[in-house]
Motif scaffolding. Structure first.
Motif, PDB file in Angstrom:
ATOM      1  N   UNK A 177       9.084   8.089   2.577  1.00  0.00           N
ATOM      2  CA  UNK A 177       8.397   6.798   2.447  1.00  0.00           C
ATOM      3  C   UNK A 177       9.132   5.712   3.227  1.00  0.00           C
ATOM      4  N   UNK A 178      10.454   5.661   3.061  1.00  0.00           N
ATOM      5  CA  UNK A 178      11.234   4.601   3.707  1.00  0.00           C
ATOM      6  C   UNK A 178      11.224   4.757   5.220  1.00  0.00           C
ATOM      7  N   UNK A 179      11.499   5.962   5.711  1.00  0.00           N
ATOM      8  CA  UNK A 179      11.673   6.145   7.155  1.00  0.00           C
ATOM      9  C   UNK A 179      10.357   6.219   7.918  1.00  0.00           C
ATOM     10  N   UNK A 180       9.317   6.750   7.293  1.00  0.00           N
ATOM     11  CA  UNK A 180       8.043   6.922   8.009  1.00  0.00           C
ATOM     12  C   UNK A 180       7.070   5.772   7.805  1.00  0.00           C
ATOM     13  N   UNK A 187       3.320  -2.182   7.625  1.00  0.00           N
ATOM     14  CA  UNK A 187       3.443  -1.895   6.192  1.00  0.00           C
ATOM     15  C   UNK A 187       3.402  -3.211   5.409  1.00  0.00           C
ATOM     16  N   UNK A 188       2.673  -3.210   4.320  1.00  0.00           N
ATOM     17  CA  UNK A 188       2.456  -4.415   3.515  1.00  0.00           C
ATOM     18  C   UNK A 188       3.712  -4.774   2.715  1.00  0.00           C
ATOM     19  N   UNK A 189       4.074  -6.049   2.771  1.00  0.00           N
ATOM     20  CA  UNK A 189       5.238  -6.549   2.030  1.00  0.00           C
ATOM     21  C   UNK A 189       4.840  -7.745   1.172  1.00  0.00           C
ATOM     22  N   UNK A 190       5.531  -7.879   0.082  1.00  0.00           N
ATOM     23  CA  UNK A 190       5.401  -9.042  -0.785  1.00  0.00           C
ATOM     24  C   UNK A 190       6.720  -9.779  -0.772  1.00  0.00           C
ATOM     25  N   UNK A 193       9.440  -7.706   0.606  1.00  0.00           N
ATOM     26  CA  UNK A 193       9.725  -6.430  -0.053  1.00  0.00           C
ATOM     27  C   UNK A 193       8.555  -5.470   0.149  1.00  0.00           C
ATOM     28  N   UNK A 194       8.778  -4.263   0.677  1.00  0.00           N
ATOM     29  CA  UNK A 194       7.689  -3.294   0.814  1.00  0.00           C
ATOM     30  C   UNK A 194       7.042  -2.992  -0.538  1.00  0.00           C
ATOM     31  N   UNK A 195       5.725  -2.972  -0.559  1.00  0.00           N
ATOM     32  CA  UNK A 195       4.941  -2.752  -1.778  1.00  0.00           C
ATOM     33  C   UNK A 195       4.711  -1.258  -1.962  1.00  0.00           C
ATOM     34  N   UNK A 196       5.116  -0.720  -3.095  1.00  0.00           N
ATOM     35  CA  UNK A 196       4.910   0.691  -3.409  1.00  0.00           C
ATOM     36  C   UNK A 196       4.382   0.794  -4.828  1.00  0.00           C
ATOM     37  N   UNK A 197       3.218   1.447  -4.967  1.00  0.00           N
ATOM     38  CA  UNK A 197       2.576   1.562  -6.266  1.00  0.00           C
ATOM     39  C   UNK A 197       2.693   2.987  -6.800  1.00  0.00           C
ATOM     40  N   UNK A 235      12.419  -3.572  -2.977  1.00  0.00           N
ATOM     41  CA  UNK A 235      11.128  -2.888  -2.967  1.00  0.00           C
ATOM     42  C   UNK A 235      10.285  -3.509  -4.067  1.00  0.00           C
ATOM     43  N   UNK A 236       9.051  -3.860  -3.743  1.00  0.00           N
ATOM     44  CA  UNK A 236       8.130  -4.386  -4.751  1.00  0.00           C
ATOM     45  C   UNK A 236       7.470  -3.188  -5.427  1.00  0.00           C
ATOM     46  N   UNK A 237       7.926  -2.839  -6.621  1.00  0.00           N
ATOM     47  CA  UNK A 237       7.380  -1.716  -7.370  1.00  0.00           C
ATOM     48  C   UNK A 237       6.177  -2.179  -8.183  1.00  0.00           C
ATOM     49  N   UNK A 238       5.064  -1.511  -7.962  1.00  0.00           N
ATOM     50  CA  UNK A 238       3.828  -1.824  -8.675  1.00  0.00           C
ATOM     51  C   UNK A 238       3.403  -0.619  -9.502  1.00  0.00           C
ATOM     52  N   UNK A 239       2.929  -0.872 -10.692  1.00  0.00           N
ATOM     53  CA  UNK A 239       2.428   0.190 -11.547  1.00  0.00           C
ATOM     54  C   UNK A 239       0.940   0.052 -11.787  1.00  0.00           C
ATOM     55  N   UNK A 240       0.245   1.183 -11.890  1.00  0.00           N
ATOM     56  CA  UNK A 240      -1.152   1.186 -12.300  1.00  0.00           C
ATOM     57  C   UNK A 240      -1.180   1.295 -13.823  1.00  0.00           C
ATOM     58  N   UNK A 241      -2.035   0.525 -14.449  1.00  0.00           N
ATOM     59  CA  UNK A 241      -1.993   0.394 -15.908  1.00  0.00           C
ATOM     60  C   UNK A 241      -2.797   1.454 -16.661  1.00  0.00           C
ATOM     61  N   UNK A 242      -3.207   2.521 -15.972  1.00  0.00           N
ATOM     62  CA  UNK A 242      -4.074   3.531 -16.569  1.00  0.00           C
ATOM     63  C   UNK A 242      -3.615   3.970 -17.952  1.00  0.00           C
TER      64      UNK A 242
END
Length: 403
Positions: A177-180, A187-190, A193-197, A235-242
């Motif tokens: 994820x980081x290198x590619x 890549x989207x940043x907030x 910080x790169x956004x990763x969900x 890193x902007x860590x995002x969670x899905x609330x499922x």
């Protein structure tokens, strides 16, 4: 509006329409991108040579009186690992206010990547991929053989791949994820910080024996790798609330794991969305989820990003010879919107965002850009054409810069 005489002219009309760009606040509109529209080795192993989910979309049939099936894409049944195909998607997104593709990204222990060519061969090789951003939502869920699903599959689930990973696999994924991706200029940043969900935060925790410390160690590796590669200090860590909605002490867990935000994947995951079968009125679905935006914003200790869903109908994923009843996903209730209803829902969510967003960042997630087999898509079809995309443009304007 004048009707176009061809598919090519439809696209031209859609991208050349003069729009008013919103002044002041800018909105990041992130559409989930489901990349099942190309040939994949595992899909072929399960279903045969050259199989894609387009087969399910084509084979869909009406399951009740007035049911509009099959859904037919205006652009045809195109393969998304073709850069030229993706260039058309990017142009349509960028000119209609969608400035982020959030890719449903699959990587399973013992298998590696799955359904990855849309991103790798399509988006990343498109000549215009600087016009929109992209991000990953790691779909860390079990892969089930439900394409299509038998009515009784819930009692006879066939799990093809697990959703959990060990530490070695997690580190392998983090390195990839980081290198590619994080290093890519689009890549989207907030706030830098790169956004990763993560689709299933609970499955992430389960990967490490429900040990919060071990899970945090894994996430720390990801952040430290991001720093070591000179990408960013965060890193902007995002969670899905499922599953977070029914997880005890969810707020405490999200804080412990240093997540930055929470969002939804689809209105389907809100159990209150549906009040009738086979069709729930879209106005009801909108009202229920508008109430949830407010509840989530007040409940969780981290930023809640609202989600909008234009439609939900996974009946193409059901065995067409089985009775379609309310027996559990993908059999179950549905909702859909007219262009006017969709635009009204977008206006509601915009009002919520204007009231709750931070001054420097305001985001919406949408289900979905192209999950055709669940009838959740923004891409043009032969009925409403570009109406769903145009509604986003008319509500939020066109993004004039990159985050």
């Amino acid at each position: 509006m004048r009707l176009a005489n061809s598919v090519g002219e439809f696209l031209l009309l859609a991208v050349c329409t003069v729009v008013t760009v919103t002044s002041g606040r800018q909105y990041d509109i992130g559409a989930y991108y489901y990349s099942a529209w190309h040939i994949d080795e595992l899909s072929e192993q399960l279903h045969g040579a050259n199989w894609t989910e387009w087969q399910l979309v084509k084979a869909a049939k009406p399951r009740w009186q007035g049911h509009q099936m099959p859904k037919v894409p205006l652009w045809g049944y195109e393969m998304d690992d073709d850069p030229k195909v993706f260039e058309k998607k990017i142009e349509a997104a960028a000119t209609n206010g969608v400035n982020v593709f959030i890719f449903d990204w699959y990587w399973h222990q013992g298998r590696g990547p799955y359904l990855s060519r849309g991103l790798e061969e399509g988006f990343l090789k498109a000549n215009n991929n600087d016009k929109v951003k992209f991000a990953l939502m790691w779909a860390n869920q079990p892969l089930l053989d439900i394409m299509p699903a038998k009515r009784a599959f819930r009692g006879r689930t066939v799990q093809v791949l697990n959703g959990t990973t060990d530490m070695a696999t997690f580190k392998q994924v983090a390195d990839k994820i980081v290198t590619s991706y994080f290093k890519h200029p689009s890549y989207y940043r907030v706030r830098g910080c790169p956004y990763l969900s993560f689709y299933q935060v609970i499955t992430l925790l389960d990967s490490f024996g429900n040990d919060v410390v071990q899970t945090q160690t894994a996430l720390d590796y990801l952040v430290n790798k991001t720093k070591a590669e000179g990408v960013a200090e965060c890193v902007h860590l995002n969670g899905i609330d499922t599953f977070m909605r029914r997880t005890p002490k969810a707020s405490e867990l999200l804080k412990q794991l240093n997540f930055s935000s929470l969002t939804s994947y689809t209105w389907f995951h809100n159990s209150k969305t549906f009040n009738s079968f086979p069709v729930t009125a879209y106005e009801h679905a909108t009202a229920v989820n508008a109430a949830y935006w407010k509840t989530a914003n007040q409940t969780y200790p981290i930023k809640y990003i609202p989600n909008a869903s234009a439609s939900w109908d996974p009946s193409p994923r059901t065995c067409p010879t089985d009775v379609f009843d309310n027996s559990g996903y993908p059999f179950g209730p549905t909702f859909s919107s007219t262009p006017d209803q969709w635009k009204a829902a977008l206006q509601q969510v915009k009002t919520f965002m204007d009231d709750t967003c931070d001054p420097d960042w305001c985001m919406l997630t949408i289900n979905a850009w192209n999950e055709w087999s669940e009838s959740a898509y923004l891409e043009p079809d032969t009925v409403d054409q570009f109406a769903r995309l145009n509604a986003i443009r008319d509500t939020f304007g066109v993004h004039t810069g990159n985050t």
